[in-house]
Scaffold this motif. Structure first.
Motif, PDB file in Angstrom:
ATOM      1  N   ILE A  55       0.811  -1.187   0.039  1.00  0.00           N
ATOM      2  CA  ILE A  55      -0.008   0.231   0.066  1.00  0.00           C
ATOM      3  C   ILE A  55       0.979   1.250  -0.164  1.00  0.00           C
ATOM      4  N   THR A  56       2.051   1.164  -0.737  1.00  0.00           N
ATOM      5  CA  THR A  56       3.004   2.437  -0.923  1.00  0.00           C
ATOM      6  C   THR A  56       2.653   3.277  -1.990  1.00  0.00           C
ATOM      7  N   ASP A  57       2.097   2.708  -3.008  1.00  0.00           N
ATOM      8  CA  ASP A  57       1.728   3.501  -4.327  1.00  0.00           C
ATOM      9  C   ASP A  57       0.244   3.848  -4.523  1.00  0.00           C
ATOM     10  N   ASP A  58      -0.187   4.986  -3.761  1.00  0.00           N
ATOM     11  CA  ASP A  58      -1.766   5.259  -3.691  1.00  0.00           C
ATOM     12  C   ASP A  58      -2.127   5.596  -5.148  1.00  0.00           C
ATOM     13  N   ASN A  81       1.297  -4.442   3.340  1.00  0.00           N
ATOM     14  CA  ASN A  81       2.661  -4.031   3.519  1.00  0.00           C
ATOM     15  C   ASN A  81       3.011  -2.570   3.434  1.00  0.00           C
ATOM     16  N   ILE A  82       3.729  -2.082   4.781  1.00  0.00           N
ATOM     17  CA  ILE A  82       4.148  -1.071   4.761  1.00  0.00           C
ATOM     18  C   ILE A  82       5.761  -1.154   5.012  1.00  0.00           C
ATOM     19  N   MET A  83       6.571  -0.388   4.243  1.00  0.00           N
ATOM     20  CA  MET A  83       7.725   0.030   4.445  1.00  0.00           C
ATOM     21  C   MET A  83       8.036   1.034   5.488  1.00  0.00           C
ATOM     22  N   THR A  84       8.385   0.660   6.574  1.00  0.00           N
ATOM     23  CA  THR A  84       8.426   1.390   7.788  1.00  0.00           C
ATOM     24  C   THR A  84       9.093   2.948   7.511  1.00  0.00           C
ATOM     25  N   ALA A 101      -0.522   5.854   4.819  1.00  0.00           N
ATOM     26  CA  ALA A 101      -1.061   4.145   4.584  1.00  0.00           C
ATOM     27  C   ALA A 101      -1.504   3.488   5.710  1.00  0.00           C
ATOM     28  N   LEU A 102      -0.952   3.540   6.868  1.00  0.00           N
ATOM     29  CA  LEU A 102      -1.319   2.837   8.034  1.00  0.00           C
ATOM     30  C   LEU A 102      -2.770   3.224   8.405  1.00  0.00           C
ATOM     31  N   ARG A 103      -3.064   4.687   8.207  1.00  0.00           N
ATOM     32  CA  ARG A 103      -4.487   5.058   8.287  1.00  0.00           C
ATOM     33  C   ARG A 103      -5.523   4.529   7.365  1.00  0.00           C
ATOM     34  N   GLY A 104      -4.832   4.658   6.106  1.00  0.00           N
ATOM     35  CA  GLY A 104      -5.865   3.875   5.221  1.00  0.00           C
ATOM     36  C   GLY A 104      -6.197   2.640   5.263  1.00  0.00           C
ATOM     37  N   PHE A 105      -5.280   1.679   5.946  1.00  0.00           N
ATOM     38  CA  PHE A 105      -5.680   0.418   6.353  1.00  0.00           C
ATOM     39  C   PHE A 105      -6.408   0.243   7.568  1.00  0.00           C
ATOM     40  N   ALA A 106      -5.922   1.226   8.405  1.00  0.00           N
ATOM     41  CA  ALA A 106      -6.843   0.932   9.678  1.00  0.00           C
ATOM     42  C   ALA A 106      -8.318   1.240   9.627  1.00  0.00           C
ATOM     43  N   ASN A 107      -8.667   2.271   8.697  1.00  0.00           N
ATOM     44  CA  ASN A 107     -10.088   2.821   8.466  1.00  0.00           C
ATOM     45  C   ASN A 107     -10.629   1.715   7.624  1.00  0.00           C
ATOM     46  N   SER A 108     -10.121   0.920   6.919  1.00  0.00           N
ATOM     47  CA  SER A 108     -10.741   0.095   5.932  1.00  0.00           C
ATOM     48  C   SER A 108     -11.768  -1.157   6.938  1.00  0.00           C
ATOM     49  N   ASN A 109     -12.413  -1.733   6.071  1.00  0.00           N
ATOM     50  CA  ASN A 109     -13.450  -2.954   6.658  1.00  0.00           C
ATOM     51  C   ASN A 109     -12.592  -4.079   7.015  1.00  0.00           C
ATOM     52  N   LEU A 110     -11.347  -4.355   6.471  1.00  0.00           N
ATOM     53  CA  LEU A 110     -10.629  -5.492   6.624  1.00  0.00           C
ATOM     54  C   LEU A 110     -10.362  -5.981   7.977  1.00  0.00           C
ATOM     55  N   VAL A 152       1.894  -5.972   7.341  1.00  0.00           N
ATOM     56  CA  VAL A 152       3.221  -6.492   7.701  1.00  0.00           C
ATOM     57  C   VAL A 152       4.171  -5.136   7.625  1.00  0.00           C
ATOM     58  N   LEU A 153       4.978  -4.973   8.747  1.00  0.00           N
ATOM     59  CA  LEU A 153       5.767  -3.808   8.600  1.00  0.00           C
ATOM     60  C   LEU A 153       7.401  -4.664   8.746  1.00  0.00           C
TER      61      LEU A 153
END
Length: 606
Positions: free
Chosen positions: A37-40, A149-152, A175-184, A189-190
């Motif tokens: 989820i690096t490249d929006d 995956n997020i490259m820290t 990117a983390l916020r995007g994942f955290a706010n998702s329904n998943l 993976v850091l």
């Protein structure tokens, strides 16, 4: 709550594009994979593509939107979740209606799976028991995880005009916020080491904390290279009330992407340490977790939360797969690069896939093309090499840098420049030109090559998806960059998903008539070669500090060799190759000791 995953392998993240839509392709089979989820920008284009393909309403999220990066990621992950669940429901219905579909699904499952054995009974007894089969599938089939995956360290500051935005708008934070706010309900993976500021940001999202039933809607996976790193990072997070649900151990060199070499610590001894200290790791981090949750006045698990240990890097045979699972009590083994030859599982253009299929051992190498300054697994002949060389020959070296994810160098610009960018390389080449009279022609050419060798990974690692899906590629021509692990040299043809999975589980082999060294020997060779190259830098003299580092590296490799000698002598695995492996271990030991002799001579002359 999800049922236990039936598979014993997972597909790690690969590049920016190669697993960008893998869950949509294979999650309904129960196979877990990891999405970058690096490249929006790529993510937004893939959302448009799949919205059209599955007739889902789509409204573009442009860069004019507030928090557009996080919003793009959230919306794509939500779309993926919807598509995957819909495919899964239809797939389960198909399994009850079609005997051939059920047989194909059974063929994908591990031989030791109880689910596989029970489903085979349904086949043997006739598929007339549809209701019973439907109920069984409802309880015992599960989706593959849609992990991200997020490259820290890829956490660039961002600006609104000349005004620097708050930290939460940094790339990795958004990117983390995007994942955290998702329904998943899945894991992040850091990778690439610890980023304390990013780790602290997790505390803003309730889904990462256990609820009253000790359930984590969103989990944390740490990709680590050794036990010490796992304990340090796991403890740091636990002190914030955050549990690491999985430690994903990756070989430092026998892997794809960036290669983070350990100090001579080999995969086998690392896994052994995790095996022997697993309870210690769980108890230490659990105690810290409880104290943190008490302070936060949050729900406290009555017992330690589940923790998985997995491994990946260079695995190529069913026997290696099974050995890792059994000998080290692993929950899963990562198979990455070989899946680049499986069109059903990964996103890749035809030209690059053919290049990978035809590549030999000497086509794979560790390059210096990454702007991060970390060795990067590469392959000769990718289209990016052609376009990069053309710009160099035209005196236009460097990328236009349209995405700037790796614009992290602040030597000349407080906002940051990417070392692969034309702007940065122009400055460096100008400086080099000024010192030209002080350098030999050879030294000048070498310095120029070092500057211009950097490649635009942001574009190059994304282009394959655009090419595969016939999407327009705007801007400067970059071609494709791909970063397979050297293990891919032994896989020489495109295969189906079924063939690859059956190869993993030992029901067929796609490595016929190929002389492939054992996974541990392959890694050992890479470390010895790496060590020899490092030692050769010290051509005339070596300091005490350098000697200490060299000796530590050497001792770790030698201890690893002795560990492997003992392990291979005792295990019931690898009987056919045991003698060859033991001979190889002795050969690499001798090679290592020879290089040490020359290093000590350098030190004596210092």
């Amino acid at each position: 709550m999800k049922t236990q995953n039936n598979h014993t392998f997972h597909i790690p993240v690969m590049g920016l594009a190669y697993t960008i839509d893998s869950p949509i392709r294979i999650a309904h089979f129960g196979i877990s994979s990891v999405v970058s989820i690096t490249d929006d920008d790529l993510i937004e284009k893939m959302r448009a593509f799949y919205s059209e393909k599955f007739s889902v309403p789509y409204q573009e999220i442009t860069q004019k939107f507030h928090d557009y990066r996080a919003e793009r990621i959230t919306h794509y992950l939500n779309l993926m979740d919807t598509i995957v669940n819909d495919k899964f429901d239809k797939f389960k219905t198909e399994l009850t209606e079609s005997k051939s579909a059920l047989e194909n699904y059974i063929a994908l499952l591990p031989n030791k799976s109880d689910v596989k054995k029970t489903l085979q009974k349904f086949i043997d007894e006739g598929i007339c028991f549809k209701d019973a089969l439907r109920k069984f599938l409802g309880k015992n089939s599960s989706l593959g995880e849609i992990d991200v995956n997020i490259m820290t360290k890829v956490d660039k500051d961002n600006y609104d005009g000349k005004e620097k935005l708050p930290t939460e708008f940094n790339d990795a934070h958004a990117a983390l916020r995007g994942f955290a706010n998702s329904n998943l309900s899945s894991s992040v993976v850091l990778s690439a080491g610890m980023n304390p500021r990013l780790y602290s940001y997790f505390e803003n999202f309730p889904d990462f904390f256990p609820n009253e039933n000790a359930f984590l809607k969103k989990k944390i996976i740490l990709k680590v290279s050794d036990y010490r790193s796992a304990l340090i990072q796991g403890s740091f997070l636990a002190k914030k009330g955050l549990w690491v649900s999985e430690y994903r151990i990756e070989s430092g060199l026998n892997c794809g992407g960036h290669a983070f070499a350990t100090d001579g610590l080999l995969l086998g001894p690392i896994l052994e340490e995790f095996k022997t200290k697993r309870k210690e790791l769980i108890n230490a981090t659990h105690d810290l977790l409880v104290k943190a949750l008490e302070i936060k006045q949050m729900s406290i698990p009555k017992e330690p939360l589940p923790l998985k240990i997995t491994a990946q890097g260079g695995v190529g045979t069913a026997e290696e797969h099974e050995f890792l699972l059994e000998n080290y009590n692993l929950e899963s083994v990562g198979w990455g690069s070989p899946f680049l030859l499986v069109p059903e599982a990964t996103s890749l253009d035809i030209e690059t896939r053919e290049l990978l299929a035809n590549a030999k051992e000497n086509d794979f190498y560790l390059s210096n093309i990454s702007p991060l300054g970390v060795p990067f697994n590469s392959i000769k002949g990718v289209s990016n090499d052609f376009w990069k060389e053309k710009r160099i020959n035209d005196n236009k070296a460097g990328s236009s840098c349209p995405k700037k994810f790796l614009a992290l160098n602040k030597q000349y610009d407080d906002v940051g420049l990417c070392t692969a960018s034309k702007k940065y390389q122009d400055i460096k080449l100008s400086e080099l030109e000024e010192s030209k009279n002080q350098l030999s022609n050879t030294a000048f050419s070498k310095q120029k090559a070092i500057i211009t060798d950097k490649a635009c990974l942001c574009v190059g690692l994304a282009n394959a998806s655009y090419l595969e899906n016939n999407m327009e590629i705007k801007g400067q021509q970059q071609g494709v960059v791909i970063c397979p692990g050297p293990n891919l040299a032994y896989f020489n043809k495109e295969v189906s998903l079924k063939e690859m999975v059956q190869h993993i589980y030992g029901n067929t082999t796609i490595l016929k008539d190929i002389n492939r060294p054992n996974v541990f020997i392959n890694e050992l060779k890479m470390y010895v070669d790496y060590f020899v190259n490092e030692v050769n830098v010290y051509t005339t003299a070596i300091t005490n500090a350098q000697l200490k580092k060299v000796n530590s590296f050497k001792n770790n490799i030698l201890e690893g060799i002795e560990y492997y000698k003992n392990t291979f002598s005792k295990t019931t695995f690898f009987k056919m190759e045991r003698e060859a492996v033991l001979n190889e271990l002795e050969n690499y030991k001798e090679q290592l000791l020879k290089s040490i002799t020359s290093t000590n001579k350098c030190h004596e002359t210092a």
